[in-house]
Design a protein around this motif. Structure first.
Motif: not given
Ligand SMILES: Cc1ncc(COP(=O)(O)O)c(C=O)c1O
Length: 374
Positions: A113-120
């Protein structure tokens, strides 16, 4: 000692949800390109298809994964390029960008449930929010709202017998006109109802349900004899028709109830429960999970145990039924190359924080964890 209650990692059947109103405005149900499926892997299968990803496509996926999402890409005919997740469970964003640069699409996974990294920028992205229904990023945006497609798994977070969901931003996922077998759904519903009874305030009911689950559960018997991993894996070696079944419609019960869940209530309860465990057990969690980001609705609390089979047996004795977290990666992964993840695969377990647990139950979880994990 054998406890008179059994607190599972996933919520039981939620009787309150049966009485609530439907919430068509809640994300992701509010989105035009959303479709319910039988299982989460079926949602991944349809997401890949809707984005034109199949034979000849390359998909960048994290080295730390459940396995069934990788199997969906594999069965679609995609080549998978893995990117690094470090021993603290943080995505190596440089390596993610390297993998994405070689791929047609980037697959992101929310861990617990934790945030995912920002996609390029300018890469087709699938957000796997199977653990993250109703979770928000620190800017208040729902996880699953940024990608070209997203995958959800309401069965894990809402106490329903089955249910995945796929969201496609531009377009519509294909409708697969299949239904799960009624008998299997009846069994699954009965098991959820037993878990409800096993945390009831009525002691005789609670004791009877706890005993009945103890006798019936293949998983608990395997946990007691130390064979749990062998029993719980099986997310690969599947056939395309398994994915089509998983992409079919959910059970009638799930279809009727899924939109009644209250995102705010669920998020608030899960956060409060996670915070209680964090305050005492924070040092047992991987570093990426030692703080609770704003908006995050955690699926469970991850804790490392040096001897996981013994810890699971001990927790069961104390009335808590943990899960092994992703003990075996998909066979496509070169485990030696990502060896830093092996201690997590061997030691990580999930403790319950779900919304059916109030102060009293979470105190029991803490007491059990204190005795067994300390
Ligand atoms: C990250 C992730 N994606 C997809 C899935 C697939 O969900 P299901 O088991 O409902 O097919 C799971 C769980 O198994 C998962 O953890």
């Amino acid at each position: 000692m054998s406890a008179d209650t059994l607190i599972g990692v996933y919520p039981p059947l939620e009787t309150a949800a049966l009485r609530g109103r439907t919430r068509p405005g809640a994300f992701p149900w509010s989105q035009p390109g959303v479709r319910l499926t039988h299982l989460g892997r079926g949602a991944a299968w349809l997401a890949l298809e809707a984005l034109g990803l199949g034979r000849g496509s390359r998909v960048a996926m994290p080295a730390y994964h459940c396995g069934s999402e990788v199997e969906a890409a594999h069965l679609r005919g995609c080549d998978v390029v893995f990117y690094r997740v470090d021993a603290d469970l943080r995505v190596d964003e440089d390596d993610m960008r390297r993998a994405a640069a070689q791929a047609d699409a980037l697959y992101l996974i929310s861990n617990f449930g934790f945030p995912m990294p920002e996609a390029p920028a300018r890469i087709v992205t699938i957000e796997d929010a199977a653990h993250a229904l109703f979770s928000l990023d620190p800017d208040g945006r729902p996880l699953g709202a940024r990608g070209d497609a997203a995958v959800f798994c309401p069965r894990k977070s809402l106490g329903l017998p089955d249910g995945g969901a796929v969201l496609v931003r531009a377009g519509e996922p294909r409708a697969v006109d299949r239904r799960p077998r009624a008998k299997a759904m009846l069994r699954s519903t009965a098991s959820l109802a037993m878990f409800r009874a096993a945390i009831s305030r009525a002691a005789p009911l609670r004791r009877a349900a706890t005993r009945a689950i103890g006798h019936a559960s293949v998983g608990d018997a395997a946990a007691r004899s130390g064979d749990l991993t062998e029993v719980v894996i099986g997310e690969w070696g599947l056939e395309p028709h398994d994915m089509e079944n998983a992409a079919g419609r959910p059970s009638r019960l799930t279809a009727a109830l899924v939109r009644r869940a209250d995102p705010e209530r669920i998020r608030a309860r899960r956060r409060a429960n996670y915070a209680r465990l964090l305050a005492e057990l924070g040092d047992l969690a991987p570093a990426a999970h030692r703080a609770l980001p704003d908006g995050c609705a955690p699926l469970y609390f991850p804790a490392l145990a040096p001897d996981r089979p013994a810890a699971i047996r001990g927790l069961l004795e104390h009335g808590v039924r943990p899960l092994e977290v992703w003990p075996v990666p998909h066979p496509l992964l070169d485990r030696a190359r990502f060896a830093e993840l092996e201690p997590l695969r061997a030691g990580l377990l999930a403790l319950p924080v779900h919304q059916a647990l109030g102060e009293r139950e979470i105190t029991s979880v803490l007491e059990a964890a204190r005795r067994v994990l300390r």
